[in-house]
Every structure is written in structure tokens, then in C-alpha cells.
Write an enzyme that holds these catalytic residues in place. Sequence first.
Site, short mmCIF file in Angstrom:
data_model
loop_
_atom_site.label_atom_id
_atom_site.label_comp_id
_atom_site.label_asym_id
_atom_site.label_seq_id
_atom_site.Cartn_x
_atom_site.Cartn_y
_atom_site.Cartn_z
N SER A 1 20.61 -16.11 -15.41
CA SER A 1 20.81 -17.59 -15.06
C SER A 1 19.53 -18.46 -15.66
CB SER A 1 20.87 -17.92 -13.77
OG SER A 1 21.29 -19.22 -13.29
N ASP B 1 27.45 -18.17 -16.89
CA ASP B 1 26.31 -17.80 -16.02
C ASP B 1 26.59 -17.00 -14.73
OD1 ASP B 1 24.36 -18.04 -13.86
OD2 ASP B 1 23.62 -19.92 -14.96
#
Length: 480
Positions: free
Chosen positions: A49, A172
Site C-alpha cells: 500500500s 491495493d
Amino acid sequence: MLIEKNDTEHKNRKALVLAGGGIRVAYQVGILKAMEENGLTFNLVDGTSGGIFNAAMLASGHAVDKMIDKWKSLPIKYFASLARFSDYLTPWKLKGLGDADNIQRKVLPHFEVEVDRINKLDLPISFSLCNFSNKTVQAIPAREVKEKHLLAGVSLPILMPALQVGKDWFIDAVWVKDANLMEAVRRGAEEIWLIWGIGNYPSYFSGALHQYVHSIEMSANGALWEEFEQIKLINRAIEKGYSEFGQQQKIKVFIIKPNFPLPLDPELFLRKITSRDLINMGYQDAKRYLLTNQNTGEKLDKQATQTRDAGDYLAIRLQYTGNLLFKDKLEKVKYYVLLRFSVLESLEQLEVYSSVYLGYYNKEFLGGKHEVSVKSLGAFFNLETTSTLTIEGREYTMIANIHCKGPWYCLAGLDFKTAEIILYPRHEADPKVLMEGRLYQSLGSRLNAGWNALAKKKNGARGGIRFKFNLIKNMLQHEV
């Protein structure tokens, strides 16, 4: 160097795991600086992330100091990128509320992230993404990563669209895991250093933003607990001498995290907090952790990432400048300070984070351990902060005295005008003063300190002028 490339036969291999945290991951580079000063090196790195931004800079061969400079000079607005206007006319077809265009065109170029260079350097760094096509977290090694991988890895679901690389779709990994410890285990790590900024907050707040963040906290921490359990099972097998683990040592996990939860991304867009403040927080938190670390690792329980309840709190940013004599030369000096005062029931806590720019070196030095006291001196109050600085490998002590009269003066921009500082070497019986004098804060900076201070209530709501007034008043009475 923080990263060691030749690690194939390395014993006690150390892995650095950069968890997510949105654009608050500027916090991580302050920690990297403290690690570097402490001589820590890593044979493996993985970013997930938001941690992908820092992993990508490391994979591009950037020094930690350069990463710090890049974060400080990055306009936060670069992260905001809307989809085409026509897309919003058919919201049922939206791929995301925004897109990754600005990250591709502005953020990655500002960070000087070059995928061709990453592939060529082939450092032992990987980027963990969610492969949506097969619903797994996939770690892409530096030699194979493409720009679309990096963009997809920081594309938060709902806010940004998934991206297709080859036949597979990537996004993500936040909803699956926000830190890939098992990738480090798979690659033979015996020490894992996790930088965690997601939070593990004890209270549940109202509002769409807070609940979205809480959802991330639940998935991120839940996945982390599962990886903890896997590591504990592996350690039990190693302890029993199972042959498939050979001579491997038991895996230790170290976690550096904030004491209080980090401010959310909107606070950076509103300039309530800056990347510099986050970097200074990370540096101080890491210095404290490294000083007290017993080299035994964490217990790997559900308290490992727990942050304190923030309560009511106020964060005030101050910036002082001036010309002072340094090594017999008149040089530019800038002193950046963040005061953070919190109240939770009967518990009050005043914290200070700071850094100092010295024109002599044309460099900013981060403040390590801080101590602060408040004293009443007749008609005004004095805040005295003591911090440690590492300059050219030597430790120095810096004392700063800041005067203020009261809440109304602060809110009117009439307070926090000057800072009297003194800098001298530590650990010397008769230290010679290296720098001494007075720095000044502009009227604009003083007004910003009071009116644009970050003020939050214990329920997560913003605090108004009266709320700020009362917290400033309590702060000045703290430890009087």
C-alpha cells in the site's frame, strides 16, 4: 547503506517491512533515518500500500536523506486526482472516485522513481499487491515490477480503480493485508522489522471517513494477527528441531509504531500537519524504540500495534528563523516545532517533535529524544524543550526556550514570537557552546499556529475556537 544486496548466504537475515498508511507514510522515512544512524542494515525489503512509495525510492537507489528531502518538498495536492468530469455523469459506471493519474505524472517523478532503474539495480526489494484476478497478495520483485504495478499497489479500493497488468487485475492489498510479513519469512528472514502506521485504535468513531479508516484498521490488524500465528507455529517447529528448517533461528519481529494514532490524510491536505512533522515523529519514535529495545522482539499478540486513545488533543506548529553564529560564521538557522498536547480523563501529556536547519551544512537535522517543561515566570509562561541532535556522527544537546502569555495572545498571533536556543556537545564534562541566540517567528506563522492548529475531540470531531482556547490554557498550566 540501509540495504545490502548480496544476501544469499547471509545469516540472521533482516527484513524491513513497510506497511501502508496512505500519504502519512512520510512517517516511515524518519524511522529509516534513525535506523541508519543506529547501523541497522537489511537484506530484504517489502512494501505494501502506501509503503510502496518508500520501497520504490529505496529500490531506485535513493539515500535516506534524499527520501526525506523528497517528502518535505512534495506538494500534498499532487496526490489528489479526479476522474474525468464525464465519468461522474454516470456514477453507476465509475471505476473509482478518483484515479492514479497525478501519482503517475507528478508524485513518482517528484520521488525520482524510475522503473527501468529499479529493474536494473534489482535490489532485494518487493512490492506486495492484491492480484484481484486470483484474490491473493502477490509480491512483485524489483527486477520484474512495472509502473502499473506501483500505481495499482497504492490504488485504494473505492477511491481509485484497479489496473490491468498482462492478463491480471491488480489493486491495493489493503483489504487482504497491509503488511506482508510472510513474504519476508518465505525469503528466509530471521529478523523482521515492521514499520506500522495504520493504527489499532481502541475507540469507534462516527462519520464515513472514520469508518472507512476503521475498516482498514480491522482488515490490516486482523491479517497481521494471522501472520503472527503462522510465525509462532514456525518458531515452535524450529524449537522442536524439525529438519525442514535446518539451522534456522527462531524468527523475531520488531515493531516501530506511533504512541498515538497518526493524523489522517485530510489533515495533510488542510495543512494542519505536514510531512516534516510526520518525519520528525517517526524519527523520535524510532530513537525511543531503539534505545529501549532488548533484542528479544515483540510478543506477537493483539497489543503489538495498539495505540493509545488520543482523547482531546491539540497540535500546534511553530517555525522560527534567524541568523546565528555557528563555528564563527553567521549562518541561517530554522527551528521547526510541533507541540502536541492531549487530555484523556485526568491524564495530560505534552509532547514535542522538532528539527533544525543549519545553513552551515545546508541540511536539516532531526530531533531525537525530547524533554519538555512548562514554568510560570510572572506575566508569561516558558516552555523549555531539550532535544538531542546527531551532527556529523556526534550527539549534541539543544535547549530551546519559548515564551508565551496565554490562549488569547496565541490565537491573536501575539504569542510564540521568539525561541532562545543553545546548542552544545553531549557527553563532555565541560562542553563548549556551539551555537546560541534568538530566533523569531513571523506574524503569519504565529497566526497560523493558533487558527490553523489541529484540534480534535475525543470522539473524533473537530474542535472550535473555545476548544482550542481551553486546551492551550491547560497546556500552559501543565507541569507548572
